[in-house]
Design a protein around this motif. Structure first.
Motif, PDB file in Angstrom:
ATOM      1  N   GLU A 126      -7.771  -0.464  -6.575  1.00 32.01           N
ATOM      2  CA  GLU A 126      -6.549  -0.436  -5.770  1.00 32.01           C
ATOM      3  C   GLU A 126      -5.388   0.098  -6.610  1.00 32.01           C
ATOM      4  OE1 GLU A 126      -3.797  -0.865  -2.674  1.00 32.01           O
ATOM      5  OE2 GLU A 126      -5.982  -0.684  -2.697  1.00 32.01           O
ATOM      6  N   SER A 130      -4.077   3.773  -5.419  1.00 30.80           N
ATOM      7  CA  SER A 130      -2.751   3.713  -4.798  1.00 30.80           C
ATOM      8  C   SER A 130      -1.638   4.107  -5.763  1.00 30.80           C
ATOM      9  CB  SER A 130      -2.494   2.304  -4.254  1.00 30.80           C
ATOM     10  OG  SER A 130      -3.365   2.010  -3.195  1.00 30.80           O
ATOM     11  N   HIS A 161      -8.011   3.289   2.835  1.00 32.21           N
ATOM     12  CA  HIS A 161      -6.752   4.030   2.770  1.00 32.21           C
ATOM     13  C   HIS A 161      -6.815   5.357   3.533  1.00 32.21           C
ATOM     14  CE1 HIS A 161      -4.483   1.379   0.160  1.00 32.21           C
ATOM     15  NE2 HIS A 161      -5.522   1.269  -0.650  1.00 32.21           N
ATOM     16  N   ASP A 278      -1.786  -6.721  -1.789  1.00 30.33           N
ATOM     17  CA  ASP A 278      -2.239  -5.496  -1.124  1.00 30.33           C
ATOM     18  C   ASP A 278      -3.700  -5.624  -0.689  1.00 30.33           C
ATOM     19  OD1 ASP A 278       0.254  -4.383  -1.529  1.00 30.33           O
ATOM     20  OD2 ASP A 278      -0.344  -3.269  -3.326  1.00 30.33           O
TER      21      ASP A 278
END
Length: 321
Positions: A126, A130, A161, A278
């Motif tokens: 992540e 990201s 995503h 998240d």
């Protein structure tokens, strides 16, 4: 209590289940461990080849999920809370004491086994996708080492995503598993794999390549990048640390991006809570770590040996009998 103890730095053969004293929980959250993740750093630590190099005897294990037994009044946790936690050591045990900032609530929909899998690999990916790669929906992500723990997390998070995912894998018989995770295409890591990726991208190339492998595949990983593509360097599970000619980076307008999650946390510890938040949002939208290999605590040496031999698809977890 029982714990798996490393008595000598000879890898999985140098550890065994033993009776050990209860951990000192002063100022920490004491957790009754229900599941522990088995990760590549655990294997390296057992050989004395990781950046963290404790002297034997010690208890390995960095990813735990369980129930709070006790906690400081200002920790935000109470007895009975379901939690997951990231620790440098101590997780291969029935109980572990961990500083409160490294303890987080388990998303309501996850089992202990799934929660133990959501820690290092998913946090790393992540952070990598990201923050470091700046992945946006609609981009194409190529994942090397796709059948391993980092690879499977990369596939699931890239799909979450909004990316198209091409999984590149050396192991035979993994295609069904990788498509179950969400891979749109699966390519064998053999001669010509880069050309196949080119075909699948219409010869545009990949926007992001995830590389936890290093070694011989690195040069081709650079070649399959589209203009303004980003190669995420996650680790060197293949053994070799590659190099790149910087003129290739310049003239092709590509980026080679490092993503060392543990080192980043040392500079910004608050990133752990943000990344967990998240991931919790993604779990609420349907993300589920896919746990395929479960071992009793006493079989931790076998779990690590299987990981070393490339016999674990996805994530391995130790569970309480």
């Amino acid at each position: 209590m029982k714990a798996v103890v490393v008595s000598e730095l000879t890898g999985p053969a140098g550890m065994a289940l033993q009776e050990v004293p209860e951990p000192d929980a002063t100022g920490k959250v004491l957790i009754d461990v229900r599941a522990t993740g088995v990760c590549f750093p655990d294997l390296l630590i057992s050989y004395g080849k990781y950046q963290l190099r404790p002297e034997p005897p010690f208890i390995p294990g960095a990813e735990v999920a369980g129930v709070v037994v006790s906690a400081p009044d200002d920790s935000g946790f109470v007895v009975g809370d379901r939690v997951l936690a990231m620790s440098d050591l101590g997780g291969y045990a029935e109980r572990v004491a961990i500083a409160a900032p490294r303890v987080m609530p388990i998303p309501a929909d996850l089992s202990f086994e799934e929660a133990a899998s959501l820690i290092i690999n998913y946090q790393t990916m992540e952070f990598a996708l990201s923050r470091r790669a700046g992945l946006v929906p609609g981009e194409t992500v190529v994942v090397l080492g796709a059948a391993g723990g980092v690879g499977t997390a990369a596939i699931q998070l890239a799909k979450a995503h909004g990316a198209k995912v091409i999984a590149v894998v050396r192991r035979e018989g993994a295609e069904e598993f990788l498509r179950e995770l969400g891979a749109d295409e699966v390519v064998a890591l053999d001669e010509g794999w880069a050309a196949r990726v080119g075909e699948l991208t219409g010869n545009r190339g990949a926007n992001v390549v995830v590389d936890p492998v290093g070694g011989d595949a690195f040069d081709d990983a650079v070649r399959v990048l589209a203009p303004e593509g980003r190669l995420l360097v996650i680790g060197f599970a293949g053994g070799g640390i590659p190099s790149v000619k910087v003129n290739r980076v310049l003239f092709r307008n590509i980026s080679i991006v490092g993503a060392a999650w543990g080192e980043f946390l040392r500079t910004d510890p608050s990133a752990l809570a943000r990344t967990h938040a998240d991931l919790t949002e993604l779990v609420a939208k349907g993300l589920r770590p896919l746990v395929k290999a479960k071992y009793p605590l006493a079989d931790a040496p076998r779990a690590l040996a299987d990981l070393e031999a490339g016999q674990v698809l996805g994530k391995a977890v130790l569970v309480r009998e």
